[in-house]
Every structure is written in structure tokens, then in C-alpha cells.
Design a protein around this motif. Structure first.
Motif, mmCIF file in Angstrom:
data_model
loop_
_atom_site.group_PDB
_atom_site.id
_atom_site.type_symbol
_atom_site.label_atom_id
_atom_site.label_comp_id
_atom_site.label_asym_id
_atom_site.label_seq_id
_atom_site.Cartn_x
_atom_site.Cartn_y
_atom_site.Cartn_z
ATOM 1 N N VAL A 14 0.843 -1.199 0.000
ATOM 2 C CA VAL A 14 0.000 0.000 0.000
ATOM 3 C C VAL A 14 0.878 1.249 0.000
ATOM 4 O O VAL A 14 0.603 2.228 -0.702
ATOM 5 C CB VAL A 14 -0.963 -0.004 1.212
ATOM 6 C CG1 VAL A 14 -1.692 1.313 1.329
ATOM 7 C CG2 VAL A 14 -1.957 -1.150 1.078
ATOM 8 N N ALA A 15 1.975 1.233 0.766
ATOM 9 C CA ALA A 15 2.868 2.396 0.828
ATOM 10 C C ALA A 15 3.415 2.736 -0.553
ATOM 11 O O ALA A 15 3.470 3.914 -0.933
ATOM 12 C CB ALA A 15 4.009 2.141 1.810
ATOM 13 N N VAL A 16 3.802 1.734 -1.314
ATOM 14 C CA VAL A 16 4.333 1.986 -2.658
ATOM 15 C C VAL A 16 3.236 2.546 -3.552
ATOM 16 O O VAL A 16 3.449 3.507 -4.295
ATOM 17 C CB VAL A 16 4.941 0.708 -3.258
ATOM 18 C CG1 VAL A 16 5.325 0.910 -4.709
ATOM 19 C CG2 VAL A 16 6.152 0.263 -2.443
ATOM 20 N N ARG A 17 2.035 1.965 -3.478
ATOM 21 C CA ARG A 17 0.915 2.458 -4.302
ATOM 22 C C ARG A 17 0.592 3.914 -4.007
ATOM 23 O O ARG A 17 0.199 4.671 -4.886
ATOM 24 C CB ARG A 17 -0.344 1.622 -4.065
ATOM 25 C CG ARG A 17 -0.296 0.267 -4.695
ATOM 26 C CD ARG A 17 -1.672 -0.401 -4.652
ATOM 27 N NE ARG A 17 -1.575 -1.813 -4.870
ATOM 28 C CZ ARG A 17 -1.338 -2.378 -6.049
ATOM 29 N NH1 ARG A 17 -1.171 -1.633 -7.105
ATOM 30 N NH2 ARG A 17 -1.257 -3.700 -6.161
ATOM 31 N N GLU A 18 0.763 4.317 -2.757
ATOM 32 C CA GLU A 18 0.440 5.686 -2.343
ATOM 33 C C GLU A 18 1.630 6.632 -2.422
ATOM 34 O O GLU A 18 1.520 7.781 -2.017
ATOM 35 C CB GLU A 18 -0.077 5.671 -0.898
ATOM 36 C CG GLU A 18 -1.368 4.925 -0.730
ATOM 37 C CD GLU A 18 -1.813 4.819 0.723
ATOM 38 O OE1 GLU A 18 -1.021 5.169 1.642
ATOM 39 O OE2 GLU A 18 -2.957 4.383 0.941
ATOM 40 N N ALA A 19 2.766 6.173 -2.945
ATOM 41 C CA ALA A 19 4.009 6.963 -2.974
ATOM 42 C C ALA A 19 4.340 7.444 -1.566
ATOM 43 O O ALA A 19 4.693 8.601 -1.343
ATOM 44 C CB ALA A 19 3.911 8.116 -3.961
#
Length: 192
Positions: A14-19
Motif C-alpha cells: 500500500v505504501a508503494v501504491r500511495e508513494a
């Protein structure tokens, strides 16, 4: 002796998807499904390693590298007080600091690690690995791959931001006597 090192970028979170700067969140359900589907795509490993993050450990486990040892030298870039925030949030609060960080590899306005120091840290690990027999496979954060590609090619650290590393791709380093070759960005499960 020729050394072989494969770095596998961790599955999506999720962190990567949300930058979002890594906040210790796990792999998301899609990332976990894709990692499990790629299990068996990694040939025999003499030394399985993992960056000490939740998503790297979960990716390694899903890929069948359950005995992978933590490699603290391969930890992701320390972004200090920005950890857990999105790039958009930090840019709104500290636009000059973000601009400086993205343009000057020696700066660390977040009170963490500069890109320059980070590249040096992981390059020391690769140099030490040149003296280890067998095949090393490590599941790492994408910035570890970026740093080693930049250093191996002799590019300036300013090129760090120009290297894209998709999730679940393999980047291979082979060499001896301090000379490394790079084979970058092969999706797991795709053979030669």
C-alpha cells in the motif's frame, strides 16, 4: 572466481501504491498473490538474503526463500522524519527540502541518509559479496537496486532517480576483481 548476485525487488505494498515513504507496511494482497505465483522462478540459491523490512521478508517467504537471512546492509534508504508520509505531503510542508533532496545526492534534509551515503553503503556490501562463493539472492527495496545499478555503471548519484525498478523484477550482477556486469529488470518467471 566469478560472483553472482541477484536482487529481487519486493512485491507491491500500500505504501508503494500511495508513494508513501516506507512505514513498515506489509505486502498488499495483489503483491502477495503475484509473489506466490512467481515462487519457483528463482533457481538454486547458495545464500538467500533479505532487506530487513516487512514487505521484503513477506516477499522472500512467498517466493519460497523462507530461510533468507536479514542483511542490514541492504536496508532501504533511511528518510528520517519523512518516514510514513507521502511525497505529496512532504512536498507541501517542505518544498525546498524535497527539491534539494531530489537534486543534490549529498543532502539529507529529512535527517536520515543522503542518496550518496546510501549508494556507498550498498556498494560496500556488493564489493564484499564479490569474495563470497556461490550464488547470492536478496529480496530488497527498489532503491537498493537503483543504488547498485548507478554505482556498478559508474553513473553519477544524480542518476539514482532515473532508474525505475518495478516490483518482483530480478536484477543480476556478475563479476570478479571489482568489475561487475548488470542484467536489469527481468520479471520473475520469465526465463532467458
Amino acid at each position: 572466481m566469478t560472483s553472482r548476485v541477484m536482487l529481487i525487488s519486493a512485491a507491491m505494498s500500500v505504501a508503494v501504491r500511495e508513494a508513501r515513504f516506507d512505514d513498515g507496511c506489509p505486502v498488499d494482497t495483489t503483491g502477495l498473490r503475484l509473489a506466490r505465483a512467481a515462487a519457483g522462478a528463482v533457481a538454486a540459491v547458495d545464500r538467500p538474503l533479505v532487506s530487513p523490512s516487512v514487505r521484503c521478508r513477506e516477499t522472500a517467504h512467498a517466493l519460497g526463500l523462507g530461510t533468507a537471512a536479514d542483511a542490514p546492509e541492504l536496508a532501504g534508504l533511511d528518510v528520517g522524519r519523512w518516514r510514513g508520509a507521502t511525497l505529496e505531503e512532504v512536498s507541501a510542508r517542505e518544498p525546498e527540502a524535497v527539491a534539494r533532496w531530489l537534486s543534490d545526492p549529498g543532502s539529507a534534509p529529512h535527517d536520515g541518509e543522503s542518496v550518496e551515503a546510501f549508494c556507498t553503503r550498498v556498494a560496500h556490501w556488493l564489493d564484499a559479496t564479490a569474495h563470497v562463493a556461490g550464488r547470492t539472492v536478496a529480496v530488497v527495496e527498489p532503491e537498493v537496486v537503483r543504488a547498485l545499478v548507478v554505482r556498478t555503471l559508474g553513473a553519477p548519484e544524480s542518476a539514482f532517480w532515473r532508474v525505475d525498478v518495478p516490483p518482483l523484477t530480478a536484477t543480476e550482477f556478475s563479476g570478479r576483481s571489482g568489475r561487475w556486469n548488470v542484467r536489469a529488470g527481468r520479471p520473475l518467471g520469465v526465463s532467458d
